[in-house]
Design a protein around this motif. Structure first.
Motif, PDB file in Angstrom:
ATOM      1  N   GLU A   1       0.833  -1.198   0.000  1.00  0.00           N
ATOM      2  CA  GLU A   1       0.000   0.000   0.000  1.00  0.00           C
ATOM      3  C   GLU A   1       0.871   1.253   0.000  1.00  0.00           C
ATOM      4  O   GLU A   1       0.603   2.216  -0.730  1.00  0.00           O
ATOM      5  CB  GLU A   1      -0.933   0.007   1.219  1.00  0.00           C
ATOM      6  CG  GLU A   1      -2.059  -1.016   1.137  1.00  0.00           C
ATOM      7  CD  GLU A   1      -2.947  -0.984   2.370  1.00  0.00           C
ATOM      8  OE1 GLU A   1      -2.651  -0.206   3.308  1.00  0.00           O
ATOM      9  OE2 GLU A   1      -3.935  -1.729   2.392  1.00  0.00           O
TER      10      GLU A   1
ATOM     11  N   SER B   1       2.350   1.878  -3.422  1.00  0.00           N
ATOM     12  CA  SER B   1       1.357   2.420  -4.346  1.00  0.00           C
ATOM     13  C   SER B   1       1.106   3.898  -4.074  1.00  0.00           C
ATOM     14  O   SER B   1       1.009   4.706  -5.007  1.00  0.00           O
ATOM     15  CB  SER B   1       0.049   1.632  -4.230  1.00  0.00           C
ATOM     16  OG  SER B   1      -0.914   2.116  -5.139  1.00  0.00           O
TER      17      SER B   1
ATOM     18  N   SER C   1     -10.103   2.930 -10.333  1.00  0.00           N
ATOM     19  CA  SER C   1     -10.202   2.897  -8.874  1.00  0.00           C
ATOM     20  C   SER C   1     -10.766   4.214  -8.370  1.00  0.00           C
ATOM     21  O   SER C   1     -10.700   5.235  -9.062  1.00  0.00           O
ATOM     22  CB  SER C   1      -8.825   2.639  -8.235  1.00  0.00           C
ATOM     23  OG  SER C   1      -7.946   3.726  -8.486  1.00  0.00           O
TER      24      SER C   1
ATOM     25  N   GLY D   1      -5.865   3.392  -4.812  1.00  0.00           N
ATOM     26  CA  GLY D   1      -6.768   2.301  -4.490  1.00  0.00           C
ATOM     27  C   GLY D   1      -8.155   2.814  -4.172  1.00  0.00           C
ATOM     28  O   GLY D   1      -8.596   3.825  -4.723  1.00  0.00           O
ATOM     29  N   ASP D   2      -8.817   2.155  -3.256  1.00  0.00           N
ATOM     30  CA  ASP D   2     -10.201   2.514  -2.942  1.00  0.00           C
ATOM     31  C   ASP D   2     -10.356   3.292  -1.652  1.00  0.00           C
ATOM     32  O   ASP D   2     -11.461   3.428  -1.128  1.00  0.00           O
ATOM     33  CB  ASP D   2     -11.059   1.243  -2.895  1.00  0.00           C
ATOM     34  CG  ASP D   2     -11.209   0.625  -4.276  1.00  0.00           C
ATOM     35  OD1 ASP D   2     -11.299   1.400  -5.256  1.00  0.00           O
ATOM     36  OD2 ASP D   2     -11.220  -0.610  -4.387  1.00  0.00           O
TER      37      ASP D   2
END
Length: 218
Positions: A95, A98, A154, A159-160
């Motif tokens: 994470e 990213s 996304s 991400g989300d």
């Protein structure tokens, strides 16, 4: 009670506002210390001791001194990981990687053209400097195609969940959407427009904007 951290710089600075948004997301107490750059306070010897390049922000946390807003935000998230928005800088190495790649994209690919546009469109008219239409056009073309595609895959950049990757983009877009006549650069794109509407309505960012419109006396 913990001693508030200190942030030096004007709220209208995009880099200062980036740090303030992070502190608010993490529920970290802070003291904002204005720096009057028009009077050259950022070049005085005492200030240069904490920010050797004479820029803003400078950041103090007890005996720790830091500069460069993105590095400051990573430090804040790591030190205060257990409070506020716990996922702001990810919770595992993948994470974080990213998030980091989009923070780097913001710093290297998004910030340069958007900063040119912020100056040309928002600040040049206030300073009565002639706008460079060729420069504006060149930098408009560099901005958002990659973002539109990514945000179709996304909800947020990394991400989300909302993270530092998204937060890092807030200051420059704020000026371009609300302080110029080029808001459609962002709002006319389906995915980018949806993303901007989401992240700009976070309570942390709304507080920063409020601080910018009602700055403390210098």
């Amino acid at each position: 009670m913990a001693t508030p951290v200190k942030v030096y710089g004007p709220t209208l600075s995009t880099a200062v506002s980036r740090v303030l948004a992070c502190l608010l997301e993490k529920n970290v107490q802070f003291q904002l210390i204005p720096v009057n750059m028009a009077k050259g306070e950022h070049k005085k010897p005492d200030y240069l001791k904490i920010q050797p390049f004479g820029q803003v922000p400078a950041y103090q946390d007890e005996d720790i001194t830091l500069f460069e807003s993105r590095s400051i935000n990573r430090y804040i998230c790591d030190k205060y990981g257990s409070q506020g928005n716990k996922g702001l800088y990810g919770t595992n190495p993948l994470e974080k990687a990213s998030i980091d790649q989009w923070i780097e994209a913001e710093g290297q690919s998004f910030n340069p053209p958007s900063s040119v546009l912020v100056f040309q469109l928002a600040f040049a008219p206030r300073m009565k400097i002639k706008q460079d239409e060729n420069l504006i056009r060149q930098n408009e073309e560099k901005l958002l195609d990659v973002y539109e595609k990514r945000l179709g895959d996304s909800q947020y950049l990394a991400g989300d969940e909302f993270t530092l990757a998204d937060l890092s983009h807030l200051p420059n877009i704020q000026y371009l959407v609300n302080g110029t006549d080029r808001a459609e650069l962002f709002t006319s794109r389906e995915n980018v427009g949806r993303w901007w509407g989401d992240i700009s309505n976070r309570e942390s960012w709304k507080k920063v904007v409020e601080m910018q419109t009602s700055p403390p006396p210098s």
